[in-house]
Design a protein around this motif. Structure first.
Motif, PDB file in Angstrom:
ATOM      1  N   TYR A  73       0.824  -1.204   0.000  1.00 39.60           N
ATOM      2  CA  TYR A  73       0.000   0.000   0.000  1.00 39.60           C
ATOM      3  C   TYR A  73       0.865   1.265   0.000  1.00 39.60           C
ATOM      4  CZ  TYR A  73      -3.293   3.590   1.410  1.00 39.60           C
ATOM      5  OH  TYR A  73      -4.030   4.745   1.455  1.00 39.60           O
ATOM      6  N   ALA A  74       1.882   1.291   0.869  1.00 39.73           N
ATOM      7  CA  ALA A  74       2.715   2.489   1.016  1.00 39.73           C
ATOM      8  C   ALA A  74       3.467   2.823  -0.270  1.00 39.73           C
ATOM      9  CB  ALA A  74       3.706   2.299   2.166  1.00 39.73           C
ATOM     10  N   LEU A  75       3.941   1.807  -0.972  1.00 41.81           N
ATOM     11  CA  LEU A  75       4.733   2.028  -2.175  1.00 41.81           C
ATOM     12  C   LEU A  75       3.902   1.903  -3.450  1.00 41.81           C
ATOM     13  CD1 LEU A  75       7.944   0.077  -1.120  1.00 41.81           C
ATOM     14  CD2 LEU A  75       7.499   2.529  -0.950  1.00 41.81           C
ATOM     15  N   ASP A  76       2.595   1.610  -3.299  1.00 34.67           N
ATOM     16  CA  ASP A  76       1.671   1.482  -4.419  1.00 34.67           C
ATOM     17  C   ASP A  76       2.204   0.492  -5.464  1.00 34.67           C
ATOM     18  OD1 ASP A  76      -0.675   1.937  -5.771  1.00 34.67           O
ATOM     19  OD2 ASP A  76       0.044   3.736  -6.800  1.00 34.67           O
ATOM     20  N   ILE A  77       2.455  -0.727  -4.999  1.00 30.28           N
ATOM     21  CA  ILE A  77       3.009  -1.783  -5.862  1.00 30.28           C
ATOM     22  C   ILE A  77       1.873  -2.678  -6.351  1.00 30.28           C
ATOM     23  CG2 ILE A  77       4.639  -3.696  -5.999  1.00 30.28           C
ATOM     24  CD1 ILE A  77       6.103  -2.489  -3.605  1.00 30.28           C
ATOM     25  N   LYS A  78       1.848  -2.968  -7.630  1.00 33.86           N
ATOM     26  CA  LYS A  78       0.845  -3.850  -8.213  1.00 33.86           C
ATOM     27  C   LYS A  78       1.189  -5.302  -7.888  1.00 33.86           C
ATOM     28  CE  LYS A  78       0.138  -0.722 -12.012  1.00 33.86           C
ATOM     29  NZ  LYS A  78       0.843  -0.281 -13.182  1.00 33.86           N
ATOM     30  N   ASP A  79       0.169  -6.164  -7.933  1.00 31.88           N
ATOM     31  CA  ASP A  79       0.379  -7.591  -7.667  1.00 31.88           C
ATOM     32  C   ASP A  79       1.404  -8.191  -8.628  1.00 31.88           C
ATOM     33  OD1 ASP A  79      -1.497  -7.355  -5.695  1.00 31.88           O
ATOM     34  OD2 ASP A  79      -3.093  -8.413  -6.771  1.00 31.88           O
ATOM     35  N   SER A  80       1.333  -7.814  -9.907  1.00 34.94           N
ATOM     36  CA  SER A  80       2.273  -8.368 -10.890  1.00 34.94           C
ATOM     37  C   SER A  80       3.706  -7.928 -10.575  1.00 34.94           C
ATOM     38  CB  SER A  80       1.886  -7.948 -12.305  1.00 34.94           C
ATOM     39  OG  SER A  80       1.863  -6.535 -12.408  1.00 34.94           O
ATOM     40  N   ASP A  81       3.869  -6.706 -10.057  1.00 36.09           N
ATOM     41  CA  ASP A  81       5.200  -6.242  -9.669  1.00 36.09           C
ATOM     42  C   ASP A  81       5.712  -6.982  -8.435  1.00 36.09           C
ATOM     43  OD1 ASP A  81       5.399  -4.482 -11.783  1.00 36.09           O
ATOM     44  OD2 ASP A  81       4.655  -2.754 -10.637  1.00 36.09           O
ATOM     45  N   ILE A  82       4.803  -7.327  -7.527  1.00 33.22           N
ATOM     46  CA  ILE A  82       5.212  -8.104  -6.351  1.00 33.22           C
ATOM     47  C   ILE A  82       5.749  -9.459  -6.789  1.00 33.22           C
ATOM     48  CG2 ILE A  82       4.375  -9.276  -4.268  1.00 33.22           C
ATOM     49  CD1 ILE A  82       2.565  -6.898  -3.765  1.00 33.22           C
ATOM     50  N   VAL A  83       5.077 -10.076  -7.762  1.00 35.79           N
ATOM     51  CA  VAL A  83       5.561 -11.363  -8.289  1.00 35.79           C
ATOM     52  C   VAL A  83       6.953 -11.195  -8.877  1.00 35.79           C
ATOM     53  CG1 VAL A  83       5.151 -13.136 -10.043  1.00 35.79           C
ATOM     54  CG2 VAL A  83       3.243 -12.277  -8.679  1.00 35.79           C
ATOM     55  N   LYS A  84       7.167 -10.105  -9.635  1.00 37.26           N
ATOM     56  CA  LYS A  84       8.486  -9.844 -10.223  1.00 37.26           C
ATOM     57  C   LYS A  84       9.540  -9.620  -9.147  1.00 37.26           C
ATOM     58  CE  LYS A  84       6.617  -7.616 -14.345  1.00 37.26           C
ATOM     59  NZ  LYS A  84       6.411  -6.334 -15.018  1.00 37.26           N
ATOM     60  N   ILE A  85       9.176  -8.885  -8.106  1.00 36.17           N
ATOM     61  CA  ILE A  85      10.126  -8.596  -7.022  1.00 36.17           C
ATOM     62  C   ILE A  85      10.531  -9.885  -6.311  1.00 36.17           C
ATOM     63  CG2 ILE A  85      10.363  -7.467  -4.769  1.00 36.17           C
ATOM     64  CD1 ILE A  85       8.603  -5.175  -5.946  1.00 36.17           C
ATOM     65  N   PHE A  86       9.568 -10.749  -6.034  1.00 36.29           N
ATOM     66  CA  PHE A  86       9.898 -12.047  -5.430  1.00 36.29           C
ATOM     67  C   PHE A  86      10.806 -12.848  -6.365  1.00 36.29           C
ATOM     68  CE2 PHE A  86       6.187 -11.789  -2.463  1.00 36.29           C
ATOM     69  CZ  PHE A  86       6.846 -12.153  -1.303  1.00 36.29           C
ATOM     70  N   HIS A  87      10.511 -12.807  -7.658  1.00 42.74           N
ATOM     71  CA  HIS A  87      11.271 -13.586  -8.639  1.00 42.74           C
ATOM     72  C   HIS A  87      12.725 -13.112  -8.748  1.00 42.74           C
ATOM     73  CE1 HIS A  87      11.891 -16.227 -12.010  1.00 42.74           C
ATOM     74  NE2 HIS A  87      12.373 -15.223 -12.707  1.00 42.74           N
ATOM     75  N   ILE A  88      12.955 -11.818  -8.542  1.00 42.17           N
ATOM     76  CA  ILE A  88      14.316 -11.277  -8.625  1.00 42.17           C
ATOM     77  C   ILE A  88      15.249 -12.005  -7.660  1.00 42.17           C
ATOM     78  CG2 ILE A  88      15.730  -9.241  -8.061  1.00 42.17           C
ATOM     79  CD1 ILE A  88      13.440  -7.521  -9.220  1.00 42.17           C
ATOM     80  N   ASP A  89      14.745 -12.332  -6.477  1.00 45.01           N
ATOM     81  CA  ASP A  89      15.582 -13.002  -5.483  1.00 45.01           C
ATOM     82  C   ASP A  89      15.359 -14.519  -5.468  1.00 45.01           C
ATOM     83  OD1 ASP A  89      17.677 -12.316  -3.543  1.00 45.01           O
ATOM     84  OD2 ASP A  89      16.321 -13.204  -2.067  1.00 45.01           O
TER      85      ASP A  89
END
Length: 172
Positions: free
Chosen positions: A12-28
């Motif tokens: 919520y604070a960073l206004d991140i979309k669900d698809s971006d969260i998936v990408k962020i998890f995938h990066i690591d």
């Protein structure tokens, strides 16, 4: 605050979309689907307020483990700042630093400071935005290594208010 709550508040604070969260998890290196991410983002109090028959219709929410939360934070650093040039003497994947429930909030603050390129003054402003007055000494104690004589454990109140201040600052 549990890991899912931290993830929900960060989203919520960073206004991140669900698809971006998936990408962020995938990066690591954590492969999650959008459905699994959405299950992580279900607030537990929403589930408590539902009646028993309505509760059966909702799929179980997925618990975010310490390793997954730290992988998300590491991925967020790379997502926001870009990949770091790899030296041959550095390990390919950072060592996970969340060892117990007590130091989670400290690590979240440290990694958010890095990911968002925040200075100590920026962090103090974010705390002030949420109505909490934190001194420079208190802030530096939160960033010290566990075991240091001036180390201070970051309580849920500090972490919750930091994320609240971050949301207020970013969502204007």
């Amino acid at each position: 605050m549990d890991n899912n709550d931290i993830l929900i508040r960060l989203r919520y604070a960073l206004d991140i979309k669900d698809s971006d969260i998936v990408k962020i998890f995938h990066i690591d290196g954590v492969d999650l689907t959008i459905e699994e991410v959405r299950k992580m983002l279900i607030k537990s109090k929403d589930r408590d307020s539902l009646e028993d028959e309505a509760l059966d219709d909702i799929e179980e929410n997925r618990i975010c483990s310490n390793d997954e939360l730290e992988s998300f934070l590491n991925g967020l650093i790379i997502f926001k700042r870009g990949k770091k040039d790899q030296n041959s003497d550095q390990p390919a994947k950072p060592v996970l630093s969340i060892k117990n429930k007590q130091n989670i909030n400290n690590i979240v603050l440290k990694k958010l400071k890095i990911a968002l390129s925040l200075t100590s003054e920026d962090m103090l402003d974010i705390f002030n935005e949420a109505g909490i007055n934190v001194t420079k000494g208190e802030l530096s104690a939160l960033f010290r290594k566990e075991g240091h004589k001036h180390y201070k454990e970051c309580g849920d109140k500090y972490a919750r208010n930091f994320l609240k201040g971050l949301a207020l600052k970013n969502r204007r």
